[in-house]
Design a protein around this motif. Structure first.
Motif, PDB file in Angstrom:
ATOM      1  N   UNK A 143       0.839  -1.197   0.000  1.00 42.29           N
ATOM      2  CA  UNK A 143       0.000   0.000   0.000  1.00 42.29           C
ATOM      3  C   UNK A 143       0.878   1.254   0.000  1.00 42.29           C
ATOM      4  N   UNK A 158       7.460  -3.666 -11.596  1.00 42.99           N
ATOM      5  CA  UNK A 158       6.680  -2.650 -10.903  1.00 42.99           C
ATOM      6  C   UNK A 158       7.659  -1.627 -10.328  1.00 42.99           C
ATOM      7  N   UNK A 159       7.343  -0.348 -10.507  1.00 40.23           N
ATOM      8  CA  UNK A 159       8.196   0.699  -9.960  1.00 40.23           C
ATOM      9  C   UNK A 159       7.430   1.441  -8.875  1.00 40.23           C
ATOM     10  N   UNK A 160       8.081   1.701  -7.742  1.00 41.14           N
ATOM     11  CA  UNK A 160       7.388   2.420  -6.673  1.00 41.14           C
ATOM     12  C   UNK A 160       6.952   3.806  -7.147  1.00 41.14           C
ATOM     13  N   UNK A 161       5.836   4.277  -6.621  1.00 47.92           N
ATOM     14  CA  UNK A 161       5.269   5.521  -7.121  1.00 47.92           C
ATOM     15  C   UNK A 161       5.810   6.737  -6.357  1.00 47.92           C
ATOM     16  N   UNK A 162       5.460   7.906  -6.873  1.00 45.25           N
ATOM     17  CA  UNK A 162       5.935   9.159  -6.284  1.00 45.25           C
ATOM     18  C   UNK A 162       5.182   9.494  -5.013  1.00 45.25           C
ATOM     19  N   UNK A 163       3.854   9.523  -5.088  1.00 43.88           N
ATOM     20  CA  UNK A 163       3.109   9.969  -3.918  1.00 43.88           C
ATOM     21  C   UNK A 163       1.799   9.216  -3.811  1.00 43.88           C
TER      22      UNK A 163
END
Lengths: 324, 370
Positions: free
Chosen positions: A242, A319-324
């Motif tokens: 999450x 999958x790349x972690x998101x900014x915000x």
């Protein structure tokens, strides 16, 4: 080098096939068809909660054999070591590998070690090749996927990927994130010994459940529907995913599989699965639908908790972690 | 998982869906500003739980998508310099520049590192004193405080090897630009909850009055979004246009004053080019003069050579119209055919908050069949 081999590898892996130190290990003839697989392990960090590169190099390869119904017997072990690697680290990895192999009832019968210059590797790379025996009556593969087959996952998803990621990035999540790395051949053998009809199996490694279902649906070809509310995902994994904006259905596992079987075998299979620690949380998550009639038809559909449907597709890239 | 599960409760979702059906009398077009909300809507199929009169259009709230192509090209050029370690959030890596993206530069040997917080880049700068660290500072008001904090930290530590490529953008000027466009069809807004957590929502009050559009500060979970839609529809049906706060568990009217102060200490507003949309006055941030020595553009200006082509984004990409809510991804002729996540024509196809990526991932049936 000779000393390294003698002191570290031979001592840890010792068995009558390896100890001869000949050009090949000479193995006895086996009763049944042979399954053979190979995989390379480059995980960083080398040690993570719930395992290390050594235990992973054993589990990963024997699980690939188990997914064909194979009973793992022998492994090879190839090491590529980066100059400057502390001997204590190597010993730790090798000893973990030896213990894991012993626990799993497989022997490491041949091996190879190369040392590369500093900067040309990343501490330790391990390749293992596995040889297993498939009992005569067993026929497991996507060609057997049948409309109406139930889809079972063997346990909660995403723990390995999230444990390694959070260790690698130094992310501190509350909750106990431990890799699920574990051998799967014992539980599969138990199911087969109890005459469960297994049509197809796949371990849920890189790309997770979503990728495995898509690969099998394409190979079938078959359509599949799974229900979001029935997919087991642990709280620490949900929380970590999450925060990072990752989808646990695409996160790697090292001790989980998906199984396809006819509906009449489901109850018996579940009660057997629940007797093994590694598959205590096994659950039916969906079923195989009709055969796709057009090449563009959606193959894997997820029913959300709200009764709406969405397509569960293959990811392009990681999958790349998101900014915000 | 507390604070998440109760906002994903299927019963609450069903009840809200029924209530929206019950109160809707007229056709309404509502824009959700934030790309995170777009993804929730498409992922959970929330738009399919709405009455046919209510249309959701997807807004420009994806910082990755609106980062102008010349800044992406600049980031790629910087990452190619042998002494540079370029730090970026993960979503930026696959966004296409004129000729390449950061992932390709990384594959070709450029030192590009994914960071989770701007403070990670400060640690990298300390650990690599002989390298020049450039952080690609992308994001709305949400990420600006952490970015400002990293710069203050770098100053305190007297780091000489820490630089920032500033690409921060601000939400309210962009909303005004959309509303004042002759093509505007937005009748109500779901404002981005995370941005308002930092900035509060006072600044929207004059906008709702001037353009007579209701605005509801909204969260990101299914229950949040449907509740936000219900509140906007209620206002529209009643003829009201005020600011309401659905996301009260996170947002206060004044926002996080301390975070605003840190942003204000380090940055000042500046005009900013939005990819596909064009220049919007005062819609971006730049470093204040006291922090100008951290400006990567100034420090490396004689090392970066952008070719002529870098200023013209792909003429086939409709991302500008998509980001303004003038068309849906599925209306684009390139969607899913000439433009895919593997071969994107524009950023919305690859960003985790991009509308095209959401449609491609969750609604491949909307790809035109050839």
């Amino acid at each position: 080098m000779q000393q390294l081999i003698q002191e570290i590898f031979l001592e840890a892996f010792s068995n009558s096939y390896l100890n001869t130190l000949q050009d090949s290990a000479v193995l006895p003839a086996q009763d049944g068809r042979l399954a053979m697989t190979t995989d390379s392990y480059v995980v960083q960090p080398l040690f993570f909660p719930g395992g290390d590169i050594g235990s992973l190099a054993v589990h990963g390869t024997i699980n690939d054999l188990a997914m064909m119904g194979g009973n793992p017997r022998y492994l090879s072990a190839g090491f590529i070591l980066e100059e400057g690697l502390p001997i204590t680290t190597l010993k730790q990895v090798v000893s973990s590998m030896a213990k894991t192999a012993q626990d799993c009832g497989v022997q490491i019968v041949c091996g190879d070690t190369k040392v590369v210059d500093r900067g040309k590797g990343d501490q330790i790379f391990i390749n293992t090749t596995g040889l297993g025996v498939i009992p005569q009556s067993v026929d497991i593969g996507p060609h057997r996927l049948t409309p109406g087959d139930r889809i079972i996952v063997s346990g909660d998803l995403g723990a390995h990927g999230m444990a390694v990621l959070s260790q690698r990035q130094g992310l501190e999540f509350s909750g106990n994130l431990r890799s699920d790395s574990a051998p799967l051949h014992t539980v599969i053998a138990d199911l087969l010994n109890h005459h469960i009809t297994i049509h197809c199996l796949r371990d849920l490694t890189r790309g997770g459940l979503a990728s495995a279902l898509n690969e099998l649906a394409t190979a079938g070809p078959r359509t599949m529907t799974i229900e979001e509310s029935r997919i087991p995902i642990g709280e620490p994994v949900r929380g970590a995913c999450e925060i990072l904006g990752l989808d646990p259905l695409y996160v790697a596992n090292e001790g989980r599989f998906v199984m396809f079987l006819p509906p009449e075998d489901v109850d018996k299979a579940l009660s057997l699965l629940h007797q093994h620690a590694v598959s205590q949380e096994a659950a039916v998550i969906g079923e195989i639908g009709v055969t796709p009639s057009t090449p563009n038809q959606t193959l894997v559909t997820l029913q959300t908790r709200y009764g709406t449907h969405r397509i569960l597709d293959l990811l392009s890239g990681e999958q790349l972690p998101r900014i915000c | 998982m507390k604070y998440v599960d109760e906002y994903r409760d299927p019963k609450a979702v069903e009840t809200l869906s029924k209530e929206i059906h019950h109160i809707t009398r007229h056709p309404w077009t509502i824009m959700e500003v934030c790309g995170g909300q777009t993804h929730s809507i498409v992922k959970y199929g929330l738009d399919r739980l709405l009455p046919p009169e209510v249309t959701l259009i997807h807004g420009p709230g994806c910082p990755v998508c609106v980062t102008p192509i010349e800044l992406i090209d600049t980031a790629c050029e910087l990452a190619k310099l042998p002494e540079v370690i370029l730090c970026s959030f993960g979503d930026m890596l696959r966004v296409p520049g004129t000729h390449e993206d950061l992932l390709r530069v990384k594959a070709q040997g450029g030192d590009v590192r994914i960071i989770y917080s701007p403070l990670d880049a400060v640690a990298i700068a300390q650990a690599n004193p002989s390298s020049q660290i450039v952080i690609f500072a992308v994001g709305f008001e949400t990420t600006a405080p952490a970015q400002a904090m990293a710069i203050i930290q770098a100053q305190r530590l007297k780091l000489q090897n820490f630089f920032v490529l500033v690409a921060h953008v601000l939400v309210p000027p962009a909303m005004e630009a959309l509303l004042s466009s002759p093509e505007n069809r937005i009748q109500g807004f779901l404002a981005a909850g995370h941005v308002c957590t930092i900035m509060g929502y006072e600044m929207y009050e004059p906008i709702t009055q001037k353009y007579h559009v209701p605005l509801v500060v909204t969260g990101f979970e299914p229950v949040d979004i449907l509740e936000g839609v219900k509140m906007v529809v209620h206002q529209l049906e009643e003829g009201c246009a005020i600011v309401e706060n659905q996301y009260a568990r996170s947002v206060h009217r004044c926002g996080n004053v301390e975070a605003q102060r840190i942003i204000d200490d380090v940055f000042e507003p500046a005009s900013r080019n939005w990819r596909g949309i064009g220049s919007i006055p005062n819609s971006g941030l730049k470093l204040r003069p006291a922090f100008a020595r951290f400006d990567a553009l100034q420090h490396f200006h004689d090392r970066i050579h952008l070719t002529e082509a870098t200023t013209s984004p792909s003429s086939q990409c409709e991302s500008g119209r998509i980001l303004q809510g003038l068309m849906k991804p599925s209306d684009c002729s390139a969607f899913g055919t000439r433009c895919t996540p593997d071969h994107p024509l524009g950023a919305p196809m690859v960003s985790s908050e991009g509308a095209c990526a959401a449609y491609y991932r969750y609604r491949p049936e909307s790809i035109a069949k050839i």
